[in-house]
Design a protein around this motif. Sequence first.
Motif, mmCIF file in Angstrom:
data_model
loop_
_atom_site.group_PDB
_atom_site.id
_atom_site.type_symbol
_atom_site.label_atom_id
_atom_site.label_comp_id
_atom_site.label_asym_id
_atom_site.label_seq_id
_atom_site.Cartn_x
_atom_site.Cartn_y
_atom_site.Cartn_z
ATOM 1 N N ASN A 14 1.817 -12.940 6.977
ATOM 2 C CA ASN A 14 1.117 -14.186 6.669
ATOM 3 C C ASN A 14 1.022 -15.056 7.916
ATOM 4 O OD1 ASN A 14 3.554 -15.597 6.955
ATOM 5 N ND2 ASN A 14 3.854 -15.863 4.766
ATOM 6 N N GLY A 15 0.377 -16.188 7.770
ATOM 7 C CA GLY A 15 0.157 -17.063 8.914
ATOM 8 C C GLY A 15 1.266 -18.044 9.176
ATOM 9 N N GLY A 16 2.393 -17.877 8.491
ATOM 10 C CA GLY A 16 3.502 -18.799 8.698
ATOM 11 C C GLY A 16 3.359 -20.045 7.842
ATOM 12 N N PRO A 25 -9.970 -15.830 12.725
ATOM 13 C CA PRO A 25 -10.668 -14.580 13.027
ATOM 14 C C PRO A 25 -9.886 -13.700 14.004
ATOM 15 C CG PRO A 25 -12.223 -16.393 13.006
ATOM 16 C CD PRO A 25 -10.857 -17.001 12.887
ATOM 17 N N LYS A 26 -9.258 -14.315 14.998
ATOM 18 C CA LYS A 26 -8.479 -13.541 15.971
ATOM 19 C C LYS A 26 -7.329 -12.810 15.282
ATOM 20 C CE LYS A 26 -5.834 -15.787 18.872
ATOM 21 N NZ LYS A 26 -5.377 -16.606 20.038
ATOM 22 N N GLN A 27 -6.708 -13.467 14.319
ATOM 23 C CA GLN A 27 -5.617 -12.832 13.597
ATOM 24 C C GLN A 27 -6.114 -11.693 12.714
ATOM 25 O OE1 GLN A 27 -4.124 -16.391 11.735
ATOM 26 N NE2 GLN A 27 -2.436 -16.593 13.203
ATOM 27 N N LEU A 28 -7.273 -11.884 12.090
ATOM 28 C CA LEU A 28 -7.836 -10.830 11.246
ATOM 29 C C LEU A 28 -8.237 -9.611 12.074
ATOM 30 C CD1 LEU A 28 -10.036 -12.971 8.837
ATOM 31 C CD2 LEU A 28 -7.904 -11.787 8.283
ATOM 32 N N LYS A 62 4.219 -5.050 14.845
ATOM 33 C CA LYS A 62 4.913 -6.316 14.659
ATOM 34 C C LYS A 62 4.740 -7.211 15.890
ATOM 35 C CE LYS A 62 9.453 -8.061 13.204
ATOM 36 N NZ LYS A 62 9.942 -8.820 14.345
ATOM 37 N N ASN A 63 4.940 -6.653 17.067
ATOM 38 C CA ASN A 63 4.819 -7.432 18.305
ATOM 39 C C ASN A 63 3.391 -7.924 18.522
ATOM 40 O OD1 ASN A 63 7.527 -7.085 18.903
ATOM 41 N ND2 ASN A 63 7.188 -5.255 20.136
ATOM 42 N N SER A 64 2.420 -7.061 18.242
ATOM 43 C CA SER A 64 1.018 -7.428 18.445
ATOM 44 C C SER A 64 0.591 -8.534 17.488
ATOM 45 C CB SER A 64 0.109 -6.204 18.253
ATOM 46 O OG SER A 64 0.357 -5.232 19.240
ATOM 47 N N LEU A 65 1.013 -8.438 16.239
ATOM 48 C CA LEU A 65 0.634 -9.448 15.255
ATOM 49 C C LEU A 65 1.312 -10.785 15.537
ATOM 50 C CD1 LEU A 65 0.608 -7.389 11.928
ATOM 51 C CD2 LEU A 65 -1.282 -7.893 13.478
ATOM 52 N N GLU A 66 2.552 -10.734 15.972
ATOM 53 C CA GLU A 66 3.262 -11.978 16.276
ATOM 54 C C GLU A 66 2.663 -12.686 17.497
ATOM 55 O OE1 GLU A 66 7.327 -10.743 16.555
ATOM 56 O OE2 GLU A 66 7.662 -10.945 14.378
ATOM 57 N N LYS A 67 2.058 -11.935 18.412
ATOM 58 C CA LYS A 67 1.424 -12.535 19.592
ATOM 59 C C LYS A 67 0.236 -13.421 19.217
ATOM 60 C CE LYS A 67 2.739 -9.156 23.127
ATOM 61 N NZ LYS A 67 2.253 -8.099 24.049
ATOM 62 N N VAL A 68 -0.402 -13.137 18.083
ATOM 63 C CA VAL A 68 -1.546 -13.953 17.659
ATOM 64 C C VAL A 68 -1.135 -14.954 16.576
ATOM 65 C CG1 VAL A 68 -3.270 -12.243 18.322
ATOM 66 C CG2 VAL A 68 -2.310 -12.185 16.001
ATOM 67 N N GLY A 69 0.164 -15.153 16.419
ATOM 68 C CA GLY A 69 0.640 -16.188 15.510
ATOM 69 C C GLY A 69 0.906 -15.758 14.089
ATOM 70 N N LEU A 70 0.800 -14.457 13.803
ATOM 71 C CA LEU A 70 1.118 -13.981 12.463
ATOM 72 C C LEU A 70 2.627 -13.785 12.321
ATOM 73 C CD1 LEU A 70 -1.754 -11.371 12.042
ATOM 74 C CD2 LEU A 70 -1.513 -13.516 10.777
ATOM 75 N N HIS A 71 3.116 -13.894 11.102
ATOM 76 C CA HIS A 71 4.521 -13.668 10.825
ATOM 77 C C HIS A 71 4.656 -12.382 10.020
ATOM 78 C CE1 HIS A 71 6.122 -17.883 11.752
ATOM 79 N NE2 HIS A 71 4.843 -17.885 12.077
ATOM 80 N N VAL A 72 5.612 -11.550 10.382
ATOM 81 C CA VAL A 72 5.774 -10.237 9.766
ATOM 82 C C VAL A 72 7.153 -10.145 9.122
ATOM 83 C CG1 VAL A 72 5.697 -7.745 10.130
ATOM 84 C CG2 VAL A 72 4.259 -9.245 11.529
#
Length: 220
Positions: A14-16, A25-28, A62-72
């Motif tokens: 999720n987005g935190g 869009p960048k996160q998607l 996990k690392n890639s998604l967290e770089k764009v502000g997503l939480h895993v």
Amino acid sequence: MSTGNDSNVSLAVNGGIDFGAKLSPKQLIALGYYLDDDTEIELTTFQQLIIQVSEEKVEEVKNSLEKVGLHVYKVGNYVKSLRTCNFCKGAEEEGMPTAMELNRRIAGQDVPFTLRPAYTGCPNACGEPLINDIGVIKRKDRYDLYVGGKAKGEDARPGVLLKSSLQDKELFTLVDMVLEVYRQNGRKRETFSKFVSRYGLDNLKTYCDRSNSINGETKK
């Protein structure tokens, strides 16, 4: 990209904690990079997307998604990420920093069965804290903690008040204690609402009061 040949692992994304459940869009795009075109994504009522990724790529994803502000988060018998309201009156007034810190402390902890915590920044309770396992309601500059809510089934019921008028640090400590007594005394795959009913609210209060007293003496 997923090859489809490796065993898959479920991840919750999720987005935190922010003003509502939003993704950019960048996160998607980052999310879609690791998913096949026909991959189904589950959207949960707990403001999470459940995705499947190959086991060998979990850390990379996990690392890639967290770089764009997503939480895993992990999926399974863990404390889920904190469900929140939209903080419509502002971050400070409704306690967003407290919600973020609470989520940081508890999300992903091992428990006997999946546990759903929720937080709301005012008595309107838009985050539905009273129908989740652990619920927090902010009232002015203090917090009320509810436990044992259940949203589904014939035995659905609201949570019961464990303690009111807590300061933020008291809230964190009390939630930690509640999770600890659940870990120590909960049966395998016993839901938290059933545990509260079986263990008893008075016993839960006694445990927390005793633990708090012991910890206080230790600190001295």
